[in-house]
Design a protein around this motif. Structure first.
Motif, PDB file in Angstrom:
ATOM      1  N   ASP A  20       0.878  -1.157   0.039  1.00 58.84           N
ATOM      2  CA  ASP A  20      -0.133   0.058   0.072  1.00 58.84           C
ATOM      3  C   ASP A  20       0.797   1.336  -0.089  1.00 58.84           C
ATOM      4  N   ARG A  21       2.447   1.009   0.256  1.00 58.16           N
ATOM      5  CA  ARG A  21       3.190   2.130   0.359  1.00 58.16           C
ATOM      6  C   ARG A  21       4.023   2.052  -1.013  1.00 58.16           C
ATOM      7  N   PRO A  22       4.496   3.319  -1.651  1.00 51.91           N
ATOM      8  CA  PRO A  22       5.197   3.197  -2.887  1.00 51.91           C
ATOM      9  C   PRO A  22       6.650   2.426  -2.552  1.00 51.91           C
ATOM     10  N   LEU A  23       7.062   1.696  -3.745  1.00 49.49           N
ATOM     11  CA  LEU A  23       8.168   0.990  -3.510  1.00 49.49           C
ATOM     12  C   LEU A  23       8.973   1.122  -4.826  1.00 49.49           C
ATOM     13  N   ALA A  24      10.198   0.475  -4.808  1.00 50.26           N
ATOM     14  CA  ALA A  24      10.918   0.493  -6.316  1.00 50.26           C
ATOM     15  C   ALA A  24      11.007  -0.691  -6.574  1.00 50.26           C
ATOM     16  N   MET A  25      10.531  -1.096  -7.789  1.00 46.80           N
ATOM     17  CA  MET A  25      10.676  -2.338  -8.518  1.00 46.80           C
ATOM     18  C   MET A  25      11.976  -2.354  -9.476  1.00 46.80           C
ATOM     19  N   LEU A  26      12.951  -3.308  -9.104  1.00 46.50           N
ATOM     20  CA  LEU A  26      14.299  -3.264  -9.993  1.00 46.50           C
ATOM     21  C   LEU A  26      14.102  -4.457 -11.122  1.00 46.50           C
ATOM     22  N   LEU A  27      14.396  -4.034 -12.388  1.00 53.68           N
ATOM     23  CA  LEU A  27      14.666  -5.280 -13.200  1.00 53.68           C
ATOM     24  C   LEU A  27      15.992  -4.951 -14.007  1.00 53.68           C
ATOM     25  N   ILE A  28      16.888  -5.197 -13.490  1.00 55.80           N
ATOM     26  CA  ILE A  28      18.269  -4.864 -13.924  1.00 55.80           C
ATOM     27  C   ILE A  28      19.137  -5.841 -14.891  1.00 55.80           C
ATOM     28  N   ALA A  29      19.224  -5.858 -15.951  1.00 51.64           N
ATOM     29  CA  ALA A  29      19.569  -6.799 -16.987  1.00 51.64           C
ATOM     30  C   ALA A  29      18.985  -8.253 -16.782  1.00 51.64           C
ATOM     31  N   VAL A  30      17.702  -8.231 -16.677  1.00 57.12           N
ATOM     32  CA  VAL A  30      16.719  -9.605 -16.563  1.00 57.12           C
ATOM     33  C   VAL A  30      15.891  -9.709 -17.695  1.00 57.12           C
ATOM     34  N   LEU A  31      15.326  -8.580 -18.185  1.00 57.69           N
ATOM     35  CA  LEU A  31      14.419  -8.658 -19.094  1.00 57.69           C
ATOM     36  C   LEU A  31      15.058  -8.976 -20.647  1.00 57.69           C
ATOM     37  N   PRO A  32      16.361  -8.837 -20.863  1.00 59.27           N
ATOM     38  CA  PRO A  32      16.887  -9.503 -21.858  1.00 59.27           C
ATOM     39  C   PRO A  32      16.758 -10.843 -22.100  1.00 59.27           C
ATOM     40  N   PHE A  33      16.590 -11.629 -20.907  1.00 57.52           N
ATOM     41  CA  PHE A  33      16.440 -13.123 -21.028  1.00 57.52           C
ATOM     42  C   PHE A  33      15.122 -13.414 -20.878  1.00 57.52           C
ATOM     43  N   VAL A  34      14.171 -12.606 -21.090  1.00 53.33           N
ATOM     44  CA  VAL A  34      12.711 -12.786 -21.086  1.00 53.33           C
ATOM     45  C   VAL A  34      12.267 -12.111 -22.521  1.00 53.33           C
ATOM     46  N   PRO A  35      12.631 -12.655 -23.638  1.00 58.57           N
ATOM     47  CA  PRO A  35      12.362 -11.847 -24.829  1.00 58.57           C
ATOM     48  C   PRO A  35      10.898 -12.138 -25.148  1.00 58.57           C
ATOM     49  N   ASP A  36      10.142 -13.063 -24.759  1.00 61.00           N
ATOM     50  CA  ASP A  36       8.841 -13.313 -25.184  1.00 61.00           C
ATOM     51  C   ASP A  36       7.901 -12.253 -24.287  1.00 61.00           C
ATOM     52  N   LYS A  37       7.446 -11.319 -25.155  1.00 60.02           N
ATOM     53  CA  LYS A  37       6.600 -10.336 -24.438  1.00 60.02           C
ATOM     54  C   LYS A  37       7.014  -9.607 -22.965  1.00 60.02           C
ATOM     55  N   PRO A  38       7.987  -8.923 -23.205  1.00 59.19           N
ATOM     56  CA  PRO A  38       8.523  -8.329 -21.802  1.00 59.19           C
ATOM     57  C   PRO A  38       7.799  -7.289 -21.687  1.00 59.19           C
ATOM     58  N   ALA A  39       7.212  -6.409 -22.228  1.00 55.11           N
ATOM     59  CA  ALA A  39       5.983  -5.402 -21.836  1.00 55.11           C
ATOM     60  C   ALA A  39       5.073  -5.939 -21.134  1.00 55.11           C
ATOM     61  N   GLU A  40       4.229  -6.932 -21.559  1.00 52.85           N
ATOM     62  CA  GLU A  40       3.232  -7.577 -21.030  1.00 52.85           C
ATOM     63  C   GLU A  40       3.588  -7.963 -19.698  1.00 52.85           C
ATOM     64  N   THR A  41       4.779  -8.487 -19.460  1.00 52.29           N
ATOM     65  CA  THR A  41       5.272  -9.021 -18.087  1.00 52.29           C
ATOM     66  C   THR A  41       5.433  -7.899 -17.052  1.00 52.29           C
ATOM     67  N   LEU A  42       5.866  -6.964 -17.747  1.00 54.26           N
ATOM     68  CA  LEU A  42       6.114  -5.516 -16.876  1.00 54.26           C
ATOM     69  C   LEU A  42       4.723  -5.126 -16.662  1.00 54.26           C
ATOM     70  N   ALA A  43       3.995  -5.068 -17.409  1.00 63.33           N
ATOM     71  CA  ALA A  43       2.663  -4.159 -17.188  1.00 63.33           C
ATOM     72  C   ALA A  43       2.039  -5.109 -15.824  1.00 63.33           C
ATOM     73  N   GLN A  44       1.889  -6.530 -16.121  1.00 63.06           N
ATOM     74  CA  GLN A  44       1.384  -7.264 -14.776  1.00 63.06           C
ATOM     75  C   GLN A  44       2.142  -6.961 -13.656  1.00 63.06           C
ATOM     76  N   LEU A  45       3.708  -6.995 -13.686  1.00 62.52           N
ATOM     77  CA  LEU A  45       4.169  -6.907 -12.604  1.00 62.52           C
ATOM     78  C   LEU A  45       3.845  -5.610 -11.927  1.00 62.52           C
ATOM     79  N   THR A  46       3.692  -4.659 -12.640  1.00 60.69           N
ATOM     80  CA  THR A  46       3.569  -3.217 -11.965  1.00 60.69           C
ATOM     81  C   THR A  46       2.076  -2.787 -11.832  1.00 60.69           C
TER      82      THR A  46
END
Ligand SMILES: C[S@@+](CC[C@H](N)C(=O)[O-])C[C@H]1O[C@@H](n2cnc3c(N)ncnc32)[C@H](O)[C@@H]1O
Length: 282
Positions: free
Chosen positions: A166-192
């Protein structure tokens, strides 16, 4: 078992030469252990070193790029902590590096910072104890999960008992999305999606913009090693940021040019094949 790595048993927290958790397949190169090799770590095995050497042949500046990536992670965390952010969700954590992990940087500024780490590599899990060395004022937790399964992360009891969603946080995805080439934007949208307004998203992503031939060879080498990966253009990296988030200053920059430390020599951007950015949820 491949035997020359120094490792830490989860039970004893002791350095043991040649010990490898039985569930770890050391016969194939893995991205976390290849990255460890570029950074000068010892948690890698012959297949990882062979894969890493091939990658270095394809793109000889990879060690500079890996160092610049880790330095970006630490600058980003220090900047966020300096802005008062005291909760971090670090997905694609990597093998711990003594004193250079997210909680080390965050708790040096806000000792009560709380950090949840997530990775899907069993070798990172085997080293998770080194990530749980929290300042007693704060807390750290480790979740063994896949970034492509957001619910297994956001609904995990360790996450909900460590972070306050319920409070703001920082989500970090540092050098991981290049290894998730299938629909990274969709993954990110669901995560955030369920993060509260005022939350931050920090990410870095491989690019071939400054050296198409070299990074093209690098991507091919990773694929031949059995690790699917991809490079994105600057515009494609910016497009990963979900609707309802704004990229904040200094925008999408080559990692070493993202608010560099004044006293650290900045490597040539051509040697740093990745962009970094920080975004804020509106
Ligand atoms: C290049 S390392 C980056 C480590 C660290 N974030 C850093 O920037 O220093 C990539 C990490 O992402 C992890 N990873 C790759 N695919 C993943 C997935 N599908 N789910 C979770 N973690 C993943 C790897 O195991 C590895 O630890």
């Amino acid at each position: 078992m491949a035997g020359s790595a120094f490792d830490r048993t989860p039970d004893q927290n002791a350095i043991v030469e040649g010990w490898t958790p039985p569930e770890i397949d050391v016969s194939r190169a893995h991205s976390a252990r290849m990255y460890d090799y570029y950074l000068g770590g010892k948690t890698n095995f012959p297949a990882d070193r062979a894969g890493a050497e091939q990658a270095l042949e394809a793109f000889p500046h990879l060690k500079v790029g890996a160092q610049a990536n880790r330095a970006f992670l630490l600058r980003l965390v220090r900047r966020l902590a300096g802005m008062g952010v005291d909760q971090f969700l670090d997905i694609g954590t990597g093998i711990p590096i003594e004193g250079r992990n997210t909680h080390d940087a965050a708790q040096a500024i806000i000792p009560a910072s709380r950090v949840v780490y997530v990775d899907n590599d069993p070798i990172v899990l085997a080293h998770a104890r080194a990530l749980l060395t929290s300042n007693p004022a704060g807390a750290t937790a480790y979740i063994d999960a896949d970034v492509r399964d957001p619910e297994s992360i956001l609904g995990h009891p360790k996450l909900t008992s460590t972070l306050d969603l319920d409070r703001p946080l920082a989500m970090l995805l540092i050098a991981v999305l290049p290894f998730v080439p299938d629909k990274p934007a969709e993954t990110l949208a669901q995560l955030t999606d369920r993060l509260p307004s005022g939350s931050y998203l920090g990410l870095s992503h491989l690019t071939a913009d400054n050296d198409p031939a070299g990074v093209g060879r690098l991507v091919d080498t990773y694929r031949q090693t059995g690790i699917n990966t991809q490079a994105l253009t600057r515009a494609e990296v910016a497009d990963l940021v979900p609707d309802g988030w704004e990229i904040v200053e200094p925008g999408v920059q080559i990692l070493s040019q993202w608010l560099p430390d004044a006293d650290a020599p900045a490597p040539d951007p051509v040697h740093v094949p990745a962009y970094g950015l920080l975004a804020r949820k509106l």
